[in-house]
Design a protein around this motif. Structure first.
Motif, PDB file in Angstrom:
ATOM      1  N   LYS A  74       1.104  -1.129   0.051  1.00 57.08           N
ATOM      2  CA  LYS A  74      -0.058   0.251  -0.007  1.00 57.08           C
ATOM      3  C   LYS A  74       0.661   1.186   0.068  1.00 57.08           C
ATOM      4  CE  LYS A  74      -3.250   1.604   2.691  1.00 57.08           C
ATOM      5  NZ  LYS A  74      -3.922   1.838   3.997  1.00 57.08           N
ATOM      6  N   GLY A  75       2.161   0.956  -0.055  1.00 60.10           N
ATOM      7  CA  GLY A  75       3.132   2.151   0.077  1.00 60.10           C
ATOM      8  C   GLY A  75       3.219   2.805   1.496  1.00 60.10           C
ATOM      9  N   CYS A  76       2.930   2.113   2.502  1.00 64.74           N
ATOM     10  CA  CYS A  76       2.968   2.840   3.885  1.00 64.74           C
ATOM     11  C   CYS A  76       4.208   2.938   4.073  1.00 64.74           C
ATOM     12  CB  CYS A  76       2.196   1.918   4.994  1.00 64.74           C
ATOM     13  SG  CYS A  76       0.494   1.891   4.745  1.00 64.74           S
ATOM     14  N   LEU A  77       4.524   4.005   5.156  1.00 58.73           N
ATOM     15  CA  LEU A  77       5.712   4.213   5.476  1.00 58.73           C
ATOM     16  C   LEU A  77       6.448   3.164   6.492  1.00 58.73           C
ATOM     17  CD1 LEU A  77       7.149   7.129   5.995  1.00 58.73           C
ATOM     18  CD2 LEU A  77       6.518   6.927   8.254  1.00 58.73           C
ATOM     19  N   LYS A  78       7.719   2.952   5.698  1.00 61.24           N
ATOM     20  CA  LYS A  78       8.402   1.829   6.316  1.00 61.24           C
ATOM     21  C   LYS A  78       9.296   2.077   7.559  1.00 61.24           C
ATOM     22  CE  LYS A  78      10.009   1.800   1.881  1.00 61.24           C
ATOM     23  NZ  LYS A  78       8.675   2.126   1.116  1.00 61.24           N
ATOM     24  N   CYS A  79       8.412   1.854   8.465  1.00 59.65           N
ATOM     25  CA  CYS A  79       9.052   2.565   9.904  1.00 59.65           C
ATOM     26  C   CYS A  79       9.502   1.219  10.579  1.00 59.65           C
ATOM     27  CB  CYS A  79       8.106   3.196  10.685  1.00 59.65           C
ATOM     28  SG  CYS A  79       8.248   3.503  12.206  1.00 59.65           S
ATOM     29  N   ALA A  80      10.741   1.329  11.212  1.00 61.81           N
ATOM     30  CA  ALA A  80      11.167   0.304  12.047  1.00 61.81           C
ATOM     31  C   ALA A  80      10.104  -0.210  13.303  1.00 61.81           C
ATOM     32  CB  ALA A  80      12.380   0.724  12.853  1.00 61.81           C
ATOM     33  N   HIS A  81       9.705   0.571  13.750  1.00 66.06           N
ATOM     34  CA  HIS A  81       8.354   0.358  14.928  1.00 66.06           C
ATOM     35  C   HIS A  81       7.370  -0.639  14.299  1.00 66.06           C
ATOM     36  CE1 HIS A  81       9.339   3.786  17.714  1.00 66.06           C
ATOM     37  NE2 HIS A  81      10.307   3.700  16.669  1.00 66.06           N
ATOM     38  N   SER A  82       7.162  -0.605  12.892  1.00 65.24           N
ATOM     39  CA  SER A  82       6.080  -1.589  12.579  1.00 65.24           C
ATOM     40  C   SER A  82       6.465  -2.861  12.338  1.00 65.24           C
ATOM     41  CB  SER A  82       5.269  -0.903  11.381  1.00 65.24           C
ATOM     42  OG  SER A  82       6.171  -0.866  10.245  1.00 65.24           O
ATOM     43  N   TYR A  83       8.095  -2.794  11.796  1.00 63.79           N
ATOM     44  CA  TYR A  83       8.388  -4.259  11.405  1.00 63.79           C
ATOM     45  C   TYR A  83       9.381  -4.824  12.522  1.00 63.79           C
ATOM     46  CZ  TYR A  83      12.269  -1.795   9.583  1.00 63.79           C
ATOM     47  OH  TYR A  83      13.545  -0.769   9.582  1.00 63.79           O
ATOM     48  N   ASN A  84       9.960  -4.214  13.191  1.00 62.26           N
ATOM     49  CA  ASN A  84      10.669  -4.755  14.380  1.00 62.26           C
ATOM     50  C   ASN A  84       9.855  -6.028  15.137  1.00 62.26           C
ATOM     51  OD1 ASN A  84      12.728  -3.494  13.702  1.00 62.26           O
ATOM     52  ND2 ASN A  84      12.923  -2.097  15.558  1.00 62.26           N
ATOM     53  N   PRO A  85       8.640  -5.713  15.320  1.00 57.50           N
ATOM     54  CA  PRO A  85       8.107  -6.952  15.928  1.00 57.50           C
ATOM     55  C   PRO A  85       8.058  -8.455  15.234  1.00 57.50           C
ATOM     56  CG  PRO A  85       6.787  -5.137  16.349  1.00 57.50           C
ATOM     57  CD  PRO A  85       7.691  -4.722  15.246  1.00 57.50           C
ATOM     58  N   ILE A  86       7.980  -7.922  13.929  1.00 56.52           N
ATOM     59  CA  ILE A  86       7.990  -9.049  13.056  1.00 56.52           C
ATOM     60  C   ILE A  86       9.368  -9.844  12.935  1.00 56.52           C
ATOM     61  CG2 ILE A  86       7.543  -9.927  10.700  1.00 56.52           C
ATOM     62  CD1 ILE A  86       5.986  -7.719  10.267  1.00 56.52           C
ATOM     63  N   LEU A  87      10.374  -8.968  12.852  1.00 57.09           N
ATOM     64  CA  LEU A  87      11.910  -9.457  13.211  1.00 57.09           C
ATOM     65  C   LEU A  87      12.101 -10.425  14.241  1.00 57.09           C
ATOM     66  CD1 LEU A  87      13.802  -6.389  11.779  1.00 57.09           C
ATOM     67  CD2 LEU A  87      13.501  -8.419  10.507  1.00 57.09           C
ATOM     68  N   TRP A  88      11.475  -9.737  15.225  1.00 58.47           N
ATOM     69  CA  TRP A  88      11.748 -10.404  16.726  1.00 58.47           C
ATOM     70  C   TRP A  88      11.012 -11.925  16.593  1.00 58.47           C
ATOM     71  CZ3 TRP A  88      14.986 -10.046  20.528  1.00 58.47           C
ATOM     72  CH2 TRP A  88      15.711  -9.298  20.686  1.00 58.47           C
ATOM     73  N   ALA A  89       9.887 -11.979  16.274  1.00 54.60           N
ATOM     74  CA  ALA A  89       8.815 -12.752  16.346  1.00 54.60           C
ATOM     75  C   ALA A  89       9.385 -14.150  15.342  1.00 54.60           C
ATOM     76  CB  ALA A  89       7.503 -12.758  15.693  1.00 54.60           C
ATOM     77  N   LEU A  90      10.156 -13.581  14.072  1.00 54.72           N
ATOM     78  CA  LEU A  90      10.545 -14.573  13.149  1.00 54.72           C
ATOM     79  C   LEU A  90      11.928 -15.264  13.772  1.00 54.72           C
ATOM     80  CD1 LEU A  90      10.508 -12.742   9.790  1.00 54.72           C
ATOM     81  CD2 LEU A  90       9.523 -14.754  10.453  1.00 54.72           C
ATOM     82  N   CYS A  91      12.506 -14.225  14.571  1.00 56.14           N
ATOM     83  CA  CYS A  91      13.775 -14.811  15.184  1.00 56.14           C
ATOM     84  C   CYS A  91      13.740 -15.622  16.454  1.00 56.14           C
ATOM     85  CB  CYS A  91      14.716 -13.601  15.496  1.00 56.14           C
ATOM     86  SG  CYS A  91      15.435 -12.881  14.223  1.00 56.14           S
ATOM     87  N   LYS A  92      12.293 -15.395  17.080  1.00 57.62           N
ATOM     88  CA  LYS A  92      12.105 -16.142  18.200  1.00 57.62           C
ATOM     89  C   LYS A  92      11.727 -17.695  17.898  1.00 57.62           C
ATOM     90  CE  LYS A  92      11.709 -12.776  21.821  1.00 57.62           C
ATOM     91  NZ  LYS A  92      10.977 -12.046  22.746  1.00 57.62           N
ATOM     92  N   CYS A  93      11.265 -17.869  16.647  1.00 54.38           N
ATOM     93  CA  CYS A  93      10.771 -19.231  16.216  1.00 54.38           C
ATOM     94  C   CYS A  93      11.776 -19.875  15.359  1.00 54.38           C
ATOM     95  CB  CYS A  93       9.259 -19.156  15.958  1.00 54.38           C
ATOM     96  SG  CYS A  93       9.148 -18.075  14.133  1.00 54.38           S
ATOM     97  N   GLY A  94      13.067 -19.422  15.340  1.00 51.26           N
ATOM     98  CA  GLY A  94      13.896 -20.068  14.467  1.00 51.26           C
ATOM     99  C   GLY A  94      13.830 -20.006  13.131  1.00 51.26           C
TER     100      GLY A  94
END
Length: 579
Positions: A74-94
DNA sequence: GTAGGGTTAG
């Protein structure tokens, strides 16, 4: 509504999505979200951010990633606050490599990461033991202009400790000091816990002094790290004493610390006392968790009061209002060990009634039950059905099965299972080899022993104290005491401390063959290795002493008597570590 | 509003 030709409005669907999010139902939220996409409705950015954050927290990394891509599209602002949780979730489940790919693709699109983004990757890679990648990420972080902070370093320290690499963890601590990044109580707690696991009490004292000098206050986690660590090493009395001290000194302690206290009491066969203590602290306002209840249930089971444990089920005020799978497994495990089929049926019935599904631990208990009553074919069927139903057996499941098969004289079947399933990465481990090697030595199957050892080394698994113990026992049985002593030396060279059981095996063999002077010399070795003789050792020594006395070997007899008496005195004193 | 630590079952 939609199928009948009515188009739900954007507003109504967004309201429903927000409602489900508010109720915490992620599956329903995702259904509404996907339905909205089909209608080409795009939820508002804050709602999507909330959805991503909640999915990430629930470990639904794939779904979170999917929602995020929609947001990006959608072209939304790529802000670390919105994707950091995803990075963390991915890293926590291997899924660290997926996270890495995401990190890079975002960077290409112009997103600006922050320290938490890199720390997520450092977390993921160290968690998976991919140390080269973890340190590479640390370098990349610095190249991109972000200094690793106390959280980044604590992550590394934590996973080094989890691998038992306390020396490397302490090196990181030193590095932090040099870089002016002060470790905080979290960092220290992690290290204290591992020092406990390794019985390194002098260093614990030194570290506690450092914490004190820096005027950092210990917290509940500190007490839990210390007492939980002690408990794991079997130092129940010391842990108990420390807990009593901390609580009576008025330190703030939370429910986790109390849970360890309950555990200590249960380990001393005082589960009734643990239950009374629970009741009294609840009156003072402590809110128990399922862990508190499960710990006490386990205590009752350990003392063979399964029926009472089952009665407690109805008296506890469960968190979330119901017992969980651990609660049931606690009872189930006890029933399986006893071979108590009616209790097993009762537990299974109740699980079904309460809608609690069996997990891999429950199934492992049942396999153990079938092994115990000798129904081997049922065991193997259950294993197959576990795999079929997606309940992946763990290394504990396999090792338990191998152990039971070997004890039932079915080394051949055990070896077949081992070959069939032994390529899953997590299985086999050193314990699996120990089980098979032990059985092979017992059955005198030298060629299998050799094959297993070669196989073990080819997987880069190292023999541990248990492996050596099996070999030493086998050698002693054959009367090859000097070879057994050589193996003991080899252990020491490889940094392994021979256990008191290993020494007892050798002592017993020496006694049987009348090598009394060798006993005296081995006792000196034990003292040098810091290995205290236990009750079994003393019994062997007493027998040896009386034999020497009868055979008129006064010199040996005197030396043995000296050791025996020295140990009797020690018994009457309180344990050295308490101070 | 983002990120690190302790306690339960096989």
């Amino acid at each position: 509504m939609w199928r009948s030709g009515f188009l739900p409005s954007f507003t109504s669907l967004l309201k429903i999505l927000k409602k489900w999010l508010g109720l915490g139902s992620l599956v329903d939220s995702m259904s509404v979200f996907e339905f909205m996409l089909r209608l080409e409705y795009f939820p508002t950015e804050p709602t999507l951010n909330l959805l991503i954050s909640m999915l990430s927290k629930a470990g639904m990394a794939r779904e979170a990633h999917f929602v995020f891509r929609v947001l990006l599209g959608k072209g939304c602002l790529k802000c670390a606050h919105s994707y950091n949780p995803i990075l963390w979730a991915l890293c926590k489940c291997g899924q660290s490599y997926t996270a890495l790919a995401l990190l890079y693709s975002l960077k290409k699109m112009g997103a600006v990461h922050n320290a938490a983004s890199y720390t997520a990757l450092v977390y993921g890679f160290s968690r998976e033991g991919l140390w080269e990648e973890a340190f590479c990420m640390l370098d990349e972080m610095e190249i991109d202009g972000y200094k690793p902070n106390v959280i980044t370093y604590t992550v590394i320290v934590k996973f080094l400790c989890d691998e038992g690499r306390i020396g490397d963890a302490l090196d990181i601590l030193g590095k932090m000091g040099k870089e002016g990044c002060d470790p905080d109580i979290v960092t220290y707690n992690v290290i204290l816990r591992e020092l406990c696991h390794q019985d390194r009490y002098v260093e614990i004292g030194e570290l506690l002094q450092v914490i004190d000098q820096k005027e950092i206050s210990p917290d509940s986690f500190t007490y839990a790290a210390l007492t939980g660590g002690l408990l794991k090493r079997g130092q129940v009395r010391v842990a108990n004493k420390l807990l009593l001290y901390v609580i009576s000194a008025g330190c703030t302690v939370d429910v986790a610390v109390y849970n360890i206290y309950f555990h200590c009491l249960c380990r001393e066969n005082k589960s009734g006392e643990a239950l009374s203590l629970l009741q009294s602290v609840v009156e003072k306002g402590l809110v128990p968790t399922n862990v508190s209840y499960n710990t006490i249930l386990n205590g009752f089971c350990r003392e063979d009061h399964i029926d009472e444990a089952l009665q407690l089920f109805d008296h506890f005020e469960w968190a979330n209002n119901s017992p969980d799978v651990v609660s049931f497994n606690t009872i189930l495990s006890a029933a399986c060990k006893q071979g108590n089929s009616s209790m097993i049926r009762r537990v299974l019935y109740r699980m079904e009634y309460e809608g609690v599904k069996l997990n891999v631990v429950s199934s492992t208990c049942l396999i153990q039950y079938f092994c115990t009553i000798g129904k081997i074919s049922e065991c193997l069927e259950l294993l197959e059905s576990m795999i079929h139903n997606g309940l992946n057996p763990t290394v504990v499941t396999f090792n338990m099965l191998l152990d039971k098969l070997c004890k039932n004289g079915l080394l051949g079947t055990a070896h077949r299972i081992f070959r069939e399933f032994g390529n899953t990465g997590y299985f086999p481990n050193t314990t699996s080899y120990n089980i098979l090697i032990h059985a092979s030595i017992r059955e005198g199957s030298d060629s299998l022993v050799e094959q297993l050892l070669r196989d073990m080394y080819s997987r880069r698994l190292k023999p541990d104290a248990v492996t050596y113990g099996s070999f030493i026992k086998g050698l002693c049985k054959e009367g090859k005491i000097s070879v057994a002593i050589q193996l003991r030396d080899q252990m020491l060279e490889n940094g392994l401390t021979p256990t008191v059981t290993i020494y007892n095996t050798i002592l017993a063999a020496m006694f049987q063959r009348g090598k009394f002077w060798d006993i005296v010399s081995l006792l000196k070795d034990m003292t040098m290795d810091g290995c205290e003789p236990n009750a079994v050792s003393i019994e062997i020594l007493k027998q040896a002493m009386s034999k020497c006395w009868m055979k008129r070997f006064p010199e040996v007899s005197k030396q043995l008597e000296f050791v025996i008496c020295g140990n009797c005195e020690k018994e009457t004193q309180t344990g050295g570590i308490t101070s």
